[in-house]
Design a protein around this motif. Structure first.
Motif, PDB file in Angstrom:
ATOM      1  N   ASN A  41      39.673  51.186  36.819  1.00  0.00           N
ATOM      2  CA  ASN A  41      38.088  50.435  36.909  1.00  0.00           C
ATOM      3  C   ASN A  41      36.842  51.185  37.025  1.00  0.00           C
ATOM      4  N   ARG A  42      37.196  52.698  37.777  1.00  0.00           N
ATOM      5  CA  ARG A  42      36.060  53.548  37.717  1.00  0.00           C
ATOM      6  C   ARG A  42      35.514  54.163  36.316  1.00  0.00           C
ATOM      7  N   LEU A  43      36.634  54.252  35.110  1.00  0.00           N
ATOM      8  CA  LEU A  43      36.981  54.997  34.223  1.00  0.00           C
ATOM      9  C   LEU A  43      36.178  54.490  33.418  1.00  0.00           C
ATOM     10  N   VAL A  50      35.270  55.556  29.969  1.00  0.00           N
ATOM     11  CA  VAL A  50      36.314  55.566  28.597  1.00  0.00           C
ATOM     12  C   VAL A  50      37.219  54.621  28.696  1.00  0.00           C
ATOM     13  N   ASP A  51      37.865  54.721  27.161  1.00  0.00           N
ATOM     14  CA  ASP A  51      37.992  53.793  26.504  1.00  0.00           C
ATOM     15  C   ASP A  51      38.755  54.403  25.221  1.00  0.00           C
ATOM     16  N   PRO A  52      40.006  53.953  24.929  1.00  0.00           N
ATOM     17  CA  PRO A  52      41.076  53.931  25.267  1.00  0.00           C
ATOM     18  C   PRO A  52      41.159  54.556  26.977  1.00  0.00           C
ATOM     19  N   LEU A  53      41.611  54.306  27.869  1.00  0.00           N
ATOM     20  CA  LEU A  53      42.322  54.579  29.681  1.00  0.00           C
ATOM     21  C   LEU A  53      42.972  55.677  29.208  1.00  0.00           C
ATOM     22  N   PRO A  54      43.321  56.242  29.902  1.00  0.00           N
ATOM     23  CA  PRO A  54      44.587  57.489  29.716  1.00  0.00           C
ATOM     24  C   PRO A  54      46.378  57.217  30.137  1.00  0.00           C
ATOM     25  N   ASP A  55      46.959  58.300  30.146  1.00  0.00           N
ATOM     26  CA  ASP A  55      48.175  57.105  30.429  1.00  0.00           C
ATOM     27  C   ASP A  55      47.968  57.826  32.005  1.00  0.00           C
TER      28      ASP A  55
END
Length: 352
Positions: A41-43, A50-55
């Protein structure tokens, strides 16, 4: 008179920090899931998002990193020449903290220093903050204590840690009293057991599942199985085999856990190329998926202080006495000061 076992059951270590393996595993999975949700949620809300989210790290990967940073804490404690009890207390603080807090949320490189410094306090060992901070590169005293309150919350303000070292001294005295073994054998087992206790239970989950005496007997069993068998025969001579088998089952289970991390692993594995190759990709993942709001713990602490100060300010709707009378308190004080000054030129006011 309460037995030693009854006293231990009243301790915070037993009441707050003793778990079955399944319960501890479930807690870590829950912590990992909550951290993934909050950090995601914060990213997404960051600028730019941030997109895409990291692993994200899995619970098993977090546990591997926790073991690595526990070993690093023990190395740092040895470098600082801290006593054994402080090293052990600091290691347990770190492992307790990361049961309900994710490594992805709070940076372990900072927390291990905080655990070491706070471990000194908990064990009554005085060390100046600045002197402690100078032992680490690029570290300030402010950074060391920035996470102290977060740490206290994470370990549920349970500062008392019961260790197996005193139990070992009692066992050695009992073995000498029995008189069945020569001093060389007992002394050799004593030294080996102490080496085990300074490492193996601290980098595993032994403290969460077993009592200090069970941990001590498991370590002594690793050093010399015959000594433990003799002590068990003496202790359960009039209670039957079932009670003895139950205790021996716990000791053997604890021993199996600690044998996964014998003291030799400190030099033979941790710090070698093999362990570095295992940790490097996990550290890379951690740098990408950590909580952006909790990377800088000093800034986080300042923000919390400012928030606390704002809460203590009087609410706008509440009026002081001066406001009710149509004059501010500052104006009222200034008026009284002028009246006193007009009556005398004495800077200390009129005579009493």
């Amino acid at each position: 008179m309460a037995t030693e076992d009854a006293r231990y059951r009243q301790s915070s270590q037993y009441r707050l920090w003793s778990f079955t393996p399944s319960h501890l595993s479930a807690l870590r999975e829950k912590t990992n899931t909550l951290a993934r949700t909050q950090i995601s949620n914060r990213l997404r809300a960051s600028s730019p998002p941030v997109d895409p989210l990291p692993d994200f790290l899995s619970p098993a990967e977090e546990y591997s990193l926790l073991t690595f940073f526990t070993v690093e804490l023990l190395r740092a404690a040895a470098f600082c020449q801290l006593p054994t009890d402080i090293q052990a207390t600091a290691a347990i603080f770190l492992r307790r903290f990361y049961v309900t807090n994710s490594i992805m949320t709070y940076p372990p490189t900072t927390l291990l220093k905080t655990c070491l410094f706070f471990g000194c306090k908990a064990e009554g060992y005085y060390m100046r903050l600045q002197k402690f901070a100078e032992k680490f590169p690029n570290t300030t005293g402010e950074e060391v204590i920035a996470a102290e309150y977060v740490l206290c919350q994470g370990i549920r303000f349970a500062f008392d840690v019961r260790h197996p070292f005193r139990a070992l001294e009692g066992a050695v005295m009992e073995l000498r009293r029995l008189g069945d073994f020569d001093d060389d054998r007992i002394n050799k087992a004593h030294k080996r057991t102490r080496d085990i206790l300074k490492f193996s239970p601290l980098v595993t989950d032994a403290y969460f599942h077993y009592t200090p005496s069970q941990i001590m007997l498991a370590a002594l069993s690793m050093a010399d199985e015959g000594l433990v068998q003799r002590m068990m025969r003496e202790a359960f001579s009039g209670e039957g085999e079932s009670a003895k088998d139950k205790v021996m089952g716990a000791i053997q289970s604890c021993r199996a856990m600690m044998e996964q991390e014998p003291p030799e692993r400190m030099a033979d594995y941790w710090g070698t190329t093999e362990s570095k190759n295992m940790i490097k990709p996990l550290n890379r993942m951690l740098r990408k998926c950590r909580d952006p709001d909790r990377v800088d713990l000093i800034a986080l602490q300042k923000a919390r202080r400012e928030q606390a100060q704002q809460k203590t300010k009087p609410k706008p709707g509440l009026k002081d006495d001066g406001a009710v009378l149509g004059v501010s308190l500052e104006e009222e004080r200034e008026s009284k000061r002028r009246k006193v000054a007009s009556k005398t030129d004495d800077v200390f006011g009129p005579p009493l």
